[in-house]
Design a protein around this motif. Structure first.
Motif, short mmCIF file in Angstrom:
data_model
loop_
_atom_site.label_atom_id
_atom_site.label_comp_id
_atom_site.label_asym_id
_atom_site.label_seq_id
_atom_site.Cartn_x
_atom_site.Cartn_y
_atom_site.Cartn_z
N HIS A 38 0.09 6.46 -29.05
CA HIS A 38 0.62 5.94 -29.83
C HIS A 38 0.80 4.08 -29.64
O HIS A 38 2.13 3.89 -28.99
N VAL A 39 0.38 2.74 -29.93
CA VAL A 39 0.44 1.95 -29.52
C VAL A 39 1.64 1.54 -30.98
O VAL A 39 1.95 1.34 -31.29
N LEU A 40 2.65 1.30 -30.31
CA LEU A 40 3.76 0.13 -30.94
C LEU A 40 3.60 -1.32 -31.02
O LEU A 40 2.89 -2.06 -30.79
#
Length: 314
Positions: free
Chosen positions: A56-58
């Motif tokens: 999951h890319v912030l």
């Protein structure tokens, strides 16, 4: 006779034996071919992926700032803002206005009467129907932007430009409930109209009260340059001095007033503007109106009919 019959039978048997094919010994002794066993279907093992699961890319700090700014700038429908079935928003530059729609229903976005439509740009023009029309005529002619989604669960935005302002709207579609119409109030325009009304009322007021004609002194000479704001006349009532300007004074920059002493030294004096008059709460012998930097326009006002010959014209 009997011997002839026997002889014929023997001959026929010999001919039949000669016509029968001889089977080779190797073939005669071969066993029958074996039948293959049935093939049993084996289950296919599942294909396993050796790729790493997606992380999951912030969101970046810039994206978070954009989200926060949009969230703060968005105005939601409010119960107190409804006038009948019309949601009335106060217009503010840079605000985002929430519009709730539904499939099978048209939402009317009504602009200010007299406002001329420039363009309408939408983020999603495939799943939304967007058009415009007008109502009324003359000064009351009004533009309406009409929107309708094809299905529920859609989100997009539209930007409406006119000859006066730009509207930013966030559209979303629900299952059934939709806003029938929305419009705006314009506080800035109301303030401008109020100020203009006050200016007109102030202009119609008398510059002073309780003045008698025989108390006024008009022995002032105006000389110097001839700009558009050059005063028409000057007079006093023995206590205050009044300088009357042409009506064009309110359309441009007003010149400051300086008092000039006998040595030619100029000093800025306090005065108030009432309509197209300067009111000075004192009497003076000589004053100058100056405006400009490199090339100043100078208009001299002299009391007692004495024209200063040092001026640049009369």
């Amino acid at each position: 006779m009997k011997s002839l019959v026997i002889t014929g039978l023997l001959a026929s048997a010999s001919i039949a034996a000669a016509q029968t094919p001889t089977v080779p010994p190797s073939l005669a002794a071969a066993p029958p071919p074996a039948v293959a066993a049935p093939v049993v279907a084996q289950p296919i093992p599942p294909v396993t992926s050796h790729t790493m699961p997606r992380r999951h890319v912030l969101p970046s700090p810039a994206e978070l700032r954009v989200r926060a700014a949009n969230r703060v700038a968005t105005l939601e429908p409010a119960a107190a803002g409804y006038l009948g079935a019309v949601q009335v928003y106060p217009f503010s530059e840079g605000a985002i206005y929430r519009v709730l729609t539904a499939p099978g229903q048209v939402t009317d976005i009504a602009l200010q009467p007299g406002e001329v439509l420039g363009a309408v740009a939408a983020g999603d023009t495939v799943r939304w129907v967007i058009g415009d029309t007008t109502s009324g005529s003359g000064e009351g002619k009004r533009t309406h932007v009409l929107v309708k989604p094809f299905s529920a669960g859609l989100v997009t935005n539209i930007i409406i430009t006119t000859d006066k302002r730009t509207y930013h709207l966030a559209l979303s579609s629900a299952g059934r409930s939709a806003m029938v119409a929305l419009s705006w109030t314009y506080p800035q325009d109301q303030l401008i109209a109020l100020k203009a009304a006050e200016d007109r009322a102030r202009a119609t007021q008398p510059v002073a009260t309780g003045l008698s004609v025989d108390q006024l002194h008009f022995d002032y000479v105006i000389s110097g340059d001839r700009p558009a704001w050059r005063p028409l006349r000057a007079f006093d009532d023995g206590r205050q001095t009044f300088i009357e300007f042409p009506p064009s004074l309110g359309t441009g920059e007003a010149p400051p007033l300086f008092l000039v002493d006998a040595k030619g030294t100029a000093q800025l004096v306090n005065y108030r503007v009432q309509g197209r008059y300067y009111v000075v709460d004192r009497l003076f012998e000589t004053a100058e109106l100056r405006l400009g930097l490199k090339r100043q326009d100078i208009v001299r006002i002299t009391r007692g009919g004495q024209v200063d010959r040092r001026g640049r014209g009369s």
